[in-house]
Scaffold this active site. Structure first.
Site, PDB file in Angstrom:
ATOM      1  CG  HIS A   9      78.753  43.915 -16.055  1.00 31.25           C
ATOM      2  ND1 HIS A   9      79.951  44.591 -16.163  1.00 31.25           N
ATOM      3  CD2 HIS A   9      78.298  43.804 -17.118  1.00 31.25           C
ATOM      4  CE1 HIS A   9      80.170  44.995 -17.284  1.00 31.25           C
ATOM      5  NE2 HIS A   9      79.133  44.156 -18.121  1.00 31.25           N
ATOM      6  CB  CYS A  54      81.421  42.013 -19.258  1.00 28.67           C
ATOM      7  SG  CYS A  54      80.297  41.945 -20.515  1.00 28.67           S
ATOM      8  CD  GLU A 113      80.931  44.841 -12.749  1.00 28.56           C
ATOM      9  OE1 GLU A 113      80.933  43.754 -12.386  1.00 28.56           O
ATOM     10  OE2 GLU A 113      81.155  45.293 -13.854  1.00 28.56           O
TER      11      GLU A 113
END
Ligand code: GLN
Length: 192
Positions: free
Chosen positions: A174, A77, A176
């Site tokens: 994302h 991002c 994560e």
């Protein structure tokens, strides 16, 4: 395997947890000397303008550019924006990847969304080809890619959301923030 997370701003802690679960040694990078001996670096999501300003203030711009010439870097991002050669705005960019980025391409924070993506390259050695559940938060789009850049995932309408140039990886979303660690494993392979 020693992987850095650029820890100036944004969700670096989530990347760190994911990497440690996979057995990597993780270093938080805030100063140029923290790059020494790393196999790769993740630049997290957050605010690309802020990350760029802080990287400039801490003398990290040149060291990061040099690091990315030989080592793996993955930007998620805001991190993807920071890796790009052009984001249509004057802000500090590493200009390592031959991609043009459109910031906030889907609108404002309230227009954030999640979608299942097809990412064929992730599934080497996997039992099946499950889609990747991707979280987009005021996300950028990869508007165009240069010759040496491989598109690794698009939305259904063909707009690019993940790309790779050698050991450099950019995702608009994302990984994560999910429990799916396939992108982190993919990156660790690039960093080997
Ligand atoms: N909108 C942010 C930017 O332009 C990126 C958002 C994110 O990293 N989730 O930098």
């Amino acid at each position: 395997m020693k992987i850095g997370v650029l820890a100036l701003q944004g969700d670096f802690a989530e990347h760190q947890v994911m990497l440690e679960t996979l057995g990597a040694e993780v270093v938080q990078v805030r100063l140029p000397e923290h790059l020494n001996g790393l196999n790769g670096l993740i630049i997290p999501g957050g605010e690309s303008t802020t990350i760029g300003k802080l990287a400039t203030a801490y003398g990290l711009m040149e060291p990061l550019k040099i690091f990315g010439k030989t080592q793996a870097i993955w930007g998620t991002c805001a991190g993807a924006i920071f890796l790009a050669k052009d984001a249509h705005r004057p802000q500090p960019l590493l200009e390592l990847m031959d991609i043009v980025i459109e910031r906030n391409a889907f609108g404002r924070q309230v227009d954030s969304f999640e979608v299942d993506l097809n990412v064929p390259g992730l599934n080497a050695g996997e039992k099946d080809d499950l889609p990747f559940h991707a979280v987009f938060i005021r996300a950028p789009l990869i508007e165009s890619v240069g010759k040496g850049v491989e598109v690794i995932s698009t939305l259904e309408d063909g707009r690019i959301v993940a790309a790779r140039q050698g050991k450099l990886l950019a995702t608009s979303f994302h990984p994560e923030l999910t429990r799916d660690n396939r992108f982190h494993r993919y990156f660790m392979e690039l960093a080997k």
